[in-house]
Design a protein around this motif. Sequence first.
Motif, PDB file in Angstrom:
ATOM      1  N   GLN A 157       5.412  20.418  -8.208  1.00  0.00           N
ATOM      2  CA  GLN A 157       4.466  20.426  -9.312  1.00  0.00           C
ATOM      3  C   GLN A 157       3.160  19.704  -8.988  1.00  0.00           C
ATOM      4  O   GLN A 157       2.130  19.965  -9.610  1.00  0.00           O
ATOM      5  N   PHE A 158       3.222  18.779  -8.021  1.00  0.00           N
ATOM      6  CA  PHE A 158       2.056  17.971  -7.663  1.00  0.00           C
ATOM      7  C   PHE A 158       1.925  17.889  -6.145  1.00  0.00           C
ATOM      8  O   PHE A 158       2.852  18.193  -5.408  1.00  0.00           O
ATOM      9  N   ASP A 159       0.758  17.446  -5.729  1.00  0.00           N
ATOM     10  CA  ASP A 159       0.570  17.042  -4.343  1.00  0.00           C
ATOM     11  C   ASP A 159       0.968  15.572  -4.295  1.00  0.00           C
ATOM     12  O   ASP A 159       0.207  14.699  -4.702  1.00  0.00           O
ATOM     13  N   VAL A 160       2.185  15.303  -3.851  1.00  0.00           N
ATOM     14  CA  VAL A 160       2.760  13.963  -3.947  1.00  0.00           C
ATOM     15  C   VAL A 160       2.443  13.138  -2.696  1.00  0.00           C
ATOM     16  O   VAL A 160       2.606  13.604  -1.567  1.00  0.00           O
ATOM     17  N   TYR A 161       2.015  11.904  -2.940  1.00  0.00           N
ATOM     18  CA  TYR A 161       1.771  10.934  -1.875  1.00  0.00           C
ATOM     19  C   TYR A 161       2.647   9.717  -2.150  1.00  0.00           C
ATOM     20  O   TYR A 161       2.677   9.209  -3.266  1.00  0.00           O
ATOM     21  N   TYR A 162       3.367   9.268  -1.128  1.00  0.00           N
ATOM     22  CA  TYR A 162       4.266   8.133  -1.304  1.00  0.00           C
ATOM     23  C   TYR A 162       3.612   6.842  -0.810  1.00  0.00           C
ATOM     24  O   TYR A 162       2.843   6.840   0.169  1.00  0.00           O
ATOM     25  N   LEU A 163       3.933   5.760  -1.512  1.00  0.00           N
ATOM     26  CA  LEU A 163       3.417   4.438  -1.168  1.00  0.00           C
ATOM     27  C   LEU A 163       4.597   3.555  -0.794  1.00  0.00           C
ATOM     28  O   LEU A 163       5.502   3.347  -1.609  1.00  0.00           O
ATOM     29  N   ALA A 164       4.594   3.067   0.438  1.00  0.00           N
ATOM     30  CA  ALA A 164       5.662   2.191   0.912  1.00  0.00           C
ATOM     31  C   ALA A 164       5.259   0.742   0.684  1.00  0.00           C
ATOM     32  O   ALA A 164       4.208   0.305   1.141  1.00  0.00           O
ATOM     33  N   GLN A 165       6.087   0.010  -0.036  1.00  0.00           N
ATOM     34  CA  GLN A 165       5.792  -1.382  -0.371  1.00  0.00           C
ATOM     35  C   GLN A 165       6.981  -2.260  -0.026  1.00  0.00           C
ATOM     36  O   GLN A 165       8.105  -1.793   0.009  1.00  0.00           O
ATOM     37  N   GLY A 176      -3.509  -0.257   4.445  1.00  0.00           N
ATOM     38  CA  GLY A 176      -3.846   1.133   4.159  1.00  0.00           C
ATOM     39  C   GLY A 176      -2.652   1.818   3.541  1.00  0.00           C
ATOM     40  O   GLY A 176      -1.504   1.421   3.775  1.00  0.00           O
ATOM     41  N   ILE A 177      -2.900   2.837   2.762  1.00  0.00           N
ATOM     42  CA  ILE A 177      -1.788   3.535   2.111  1.00  0.00           C
ATOM     43  C   ILE A 177      -1.024   4.424   3.092  1.00  0.00           C
ATOM     44  O   ILE A 177      -0.078   5.105   2.705  1.00  0.00           O
ATOM     45  N   ASP A 178      -1.426   4.391   4.367  1.00  0.00           N
ATOM     46  CA  ASP A 178      -0.704   5.130   5.404  1.00  0.00           C
ATOM     47  C   ASP A 178       0.292   4.234   6.141  1.00  0.00           C
ATOM     48  O   ASP A 178       0.843   4.614   7.171  1.00  0.00           O
ATOM     49  N   ASP A 179       0.538   3.039   5.601  1.00  0.00           N
ATOM     50  CA  ASP A 179       1.461   2.092   6.229  1.00  0.00           C
ATOM     51  C   ASP A 179       2.126   1.257   5.128  1.00  0.00           C
ATOM     52  O   ASP A 179       2.005   1.573   3.947  1.00  0.00           O
ATOM     53  N   ILE A 180       2.816   0.191   5.493  1.00  0.00           N
ATOM     54  CA  ILE A 180       3.498  -0.654   4.540  1.00  0.00           C
ATOM     55  C   ILE A 180       2.482  -1.471   3.740  1.00  0.00           C
ATOM     56  O   ILE A 180       1.679  -2.211   4.302  1.00  0.00           O
ATOM     57  N   CYS A 183       3.991  -5.810  -1.723  1.00  0.00           N
ATOM     58  CA  CYS A 183       4.782  -5.550  -2.920  1.00  0.00           C
ATOM     59  C   CYS A 183       4.142  -6.303  -4.079  1.00  0.00           C
ATOM     60  O   CYS A 183       4.064  -7.537  -4.056  1.00  0.00           O
ATOM     61  N   PHE A 184       3.655  -5.569  -5.073  1.00  0.00           N
ATOM     62  CA  PHE A 184       2.907  -6.165  -6.169  1.00  0.00           C
ATOM     63  C   PHE A 184       3.701  -6.153  -7.470  1.00  0.00           C
ATOM     64  O   PHE A 184       4.661  -5.396  -7.629  1.00  0.00           O
ATOM     65  N   GLU A 185       3.215  -6.970  -8.427  1.00  0.00           N
ATOM     66  CA  GLU A 185       3.855  -7.049  -9.743  1.00  0.00           C
ATOM     67  C   GLU A 185       3.538  -5.826 -10.600  1.00  0.00           C
ATOM     68  O   GLU A 185       4.297  -5.492 -11.503  1.00  0.00           O
ATOM     69  N   THR A 186       2.397  -5.181 -10.370  1.00  0.00           N
ATOM     70  CA  THR A 186       2.016  -4.035 -11.197  1.00  0.00           C
ATOM     71  C   THR A 186       1.537  -2.878 -10.325  1.00  0.00           C
ATOM     72  O   THR A 186       1.122  -3.067  -9.179  1.00  0.00           O
ATOM     73  N   VAL A 187       1.560  -1.698 -10.898  1.00  0.00           N
ATOM     74  CA  VAL A 187       1.075  -0.509 -10.210  1.00  0.00           C
ATOM     75  C   VAL A 187      -0.433  -0.565 -10.006  1.00  0.00           C
ATOM     76  O   VAL A 187      -0.969   0.031  -9.060  1.00  0.00           O
ATOM     77  N   VAL A 188      -1.149  -1.295 -10.875  1.00  0.00           N
ATOM     78  CA  VAL A 188      -2.609  -1.353 -10.787  1.00  0.00           C
ATOM     79  C   VAL A 188      -3.058  -1.891  -9.434  1.00  0.00           C
ATOM     80  O   VAL A 188      -4.032  -1.406  -8.853  1.00  0.00           O
ATOM     81  N   HIS A 189      -2.364  -2.895  -8.907  1.00  0.00           N
ATOM     82  CA  HIS A 189      -2.733  -3.454  -7.609  1.00  0.00           C
ATOM     83  C   HIS A 189      -2.693  -2.377  -6.517  1.00  0.00           C
ATOM     84  O   HIS A 189      -3.596  -2.292  -5.670  1.00  0.00           O
ATOM     85  N   SER A 190      -1.648  -1.563  -6.552  1.00  0.00           N
ATOM     86  CA  SER A 190      -1.523  -0.487  -5.561  1.00  0.00           C
ATOM     87  C   SER A 190      -2.634   0.544  -5.739  1.00  0.00           C
ATOM     88  O   SER A 190      -3.142   1.100  -4.761  1.00  0.00           O
ATOM     89  N   GLU A 191      -3.013   0.801  -6.988  1.00  0.00           N
ATOM     90  CA  GLU A 191      -4.108   1.731  -7.259  1.00  0.00           C
ATOM     91  C   GLU A 191      -5.419   1.212  -6.670  1.00  0.00           C
ATOM     92  O   GLU A 191      -6.230   1.985  -6.150  1.00  0.00           O
ATOM     93  N   ILE A 192      -5.637  -0.088  -6.763  1.00  0.00           N
ATOM     94  CA  ILE A 192      -6.858  -0.674  -6.208  1.00  0.00           C
ATOM     95  C   ILE A 192      -6.907  -0.471  -4.696  1.00  0.00           C
ATOM     96  O   ILE A 192      -7.930  -0.040  -4.141  1.00  0.00           O
ATOM     97  N   LEU A 193      -5.800  -0.758  -4.003  1.00  0.00           N
ATOM     98  CA  LEU A 193      -5.773  -0.571  -2.551  1.00  0.00           C
ATOM     99  C   LEU A 193      -5.931   0.899  -2.177  1.00  0.00           C
ATOM    100  O   LEU A 193      -6.572   1.232  -1.176  1.00  0.00           O
ATOM    101  N   ALA A 194      -5.358   1.783  -2.985  1.00  0.00           N
ATOM    102  CA  ALA A 194      -5.521   3.219  -2.731  1.00  0.00           C
ATOM    103  C   ALA A 194      -6.980   3.625  -2.899  1.00  0.00           C
ATOM    104  O   ALA A 194      -7.520   4.412  -2.107  1.00  0.00           O
TER     105      ALA A 194
END
Length: 303
Positions: A157-165, A176-180, A183-194
């Motif tokens: 249904q989507f173009d899925v990209y996985y985030l390893a934390q 980079g989102i192409d590596d490890i 591990c953050f408390e919220t999804v927002v932190h991962s969105e910022i790095l992305a």
Amino acid sequence: MKRFSDKVCSDGEKIKNLNAFKRRLEALLGTRMYAALLRGYLRTANRDVVKRVKKNRILKDVKSGRCFILGNGPSLKTQDLAILRDEDVFTCNYYCDFDRIGGAIPTAHFITDGRLLEGSTPPVLDALAQCRDRGVKRLFLGADLLRSAQKHNLEKQFDVYYLAQGAPMVNGKEYGIDDILPCFETVVHSEILAAIYMGYAEIYLLGCDCTGFATFAHAYQSGAATVSEGYGISLTEEAQRSIKRTLSRRPIEEELRAYAGLFDSYEQVLNYCVAHDVKLFNATEGGVLESVPRATLSFLAQD
């Protein structure tokens, strides 16, 4: 007086013991060595995940300008979001109030909490269905959601990209989102790095009230608290029940300890932005997040 079932309490004790062991190990080794050890282990034990996140390299510097990251905080109920209609917007978790953002189609939707896709028909699937129907193409998922994504046919249904934390953030290290990732408390932190990885030069946070700890404490105490009070989005009754079950699985002291570290991790991410010449602003109306410079969206009306 028991507040949860024996099984839930047992799960809570396991979480407490595991987190305590992690803290002792980090104190013994130091954060830098502990993080390096975890990253090495994750790369070895999860080769399929590591291979999948390499796909994310196609997103390197594909964007520019600014983007807006929407949390789920209660301030979204009153903030004017229609002004974002022509902007790049990131949404997350249960967010699907697209009319509130002027009918804009989010650039990407993010879910990193594995608990949200547990069960046969998790309520978050309703939000994802609306994302799909409104034309959202990119879906970022935590790597531990791989099986759930396949189970619910999300990759079709989507173009899925996985985030390893899985490791603490270390100052001075490149991420980079192409590596490890950390591990953050919220999804927002991962969105910022992305967003940084994708090339955005300015990032604005909305709905990042950081007041969820009050909602959790109230729910823990009363057992009958309305979960929707802590969110700025529309939640079905089933979604509220699911969130309350999720909250009950982690002991309150662990939940509050995570929130105590939340503000430090925002400061770490801000420093990472500064080091990469990226401007990060908190455009949330109200809330308690003060470790990120405040901004208003008045400039959008002038564009």
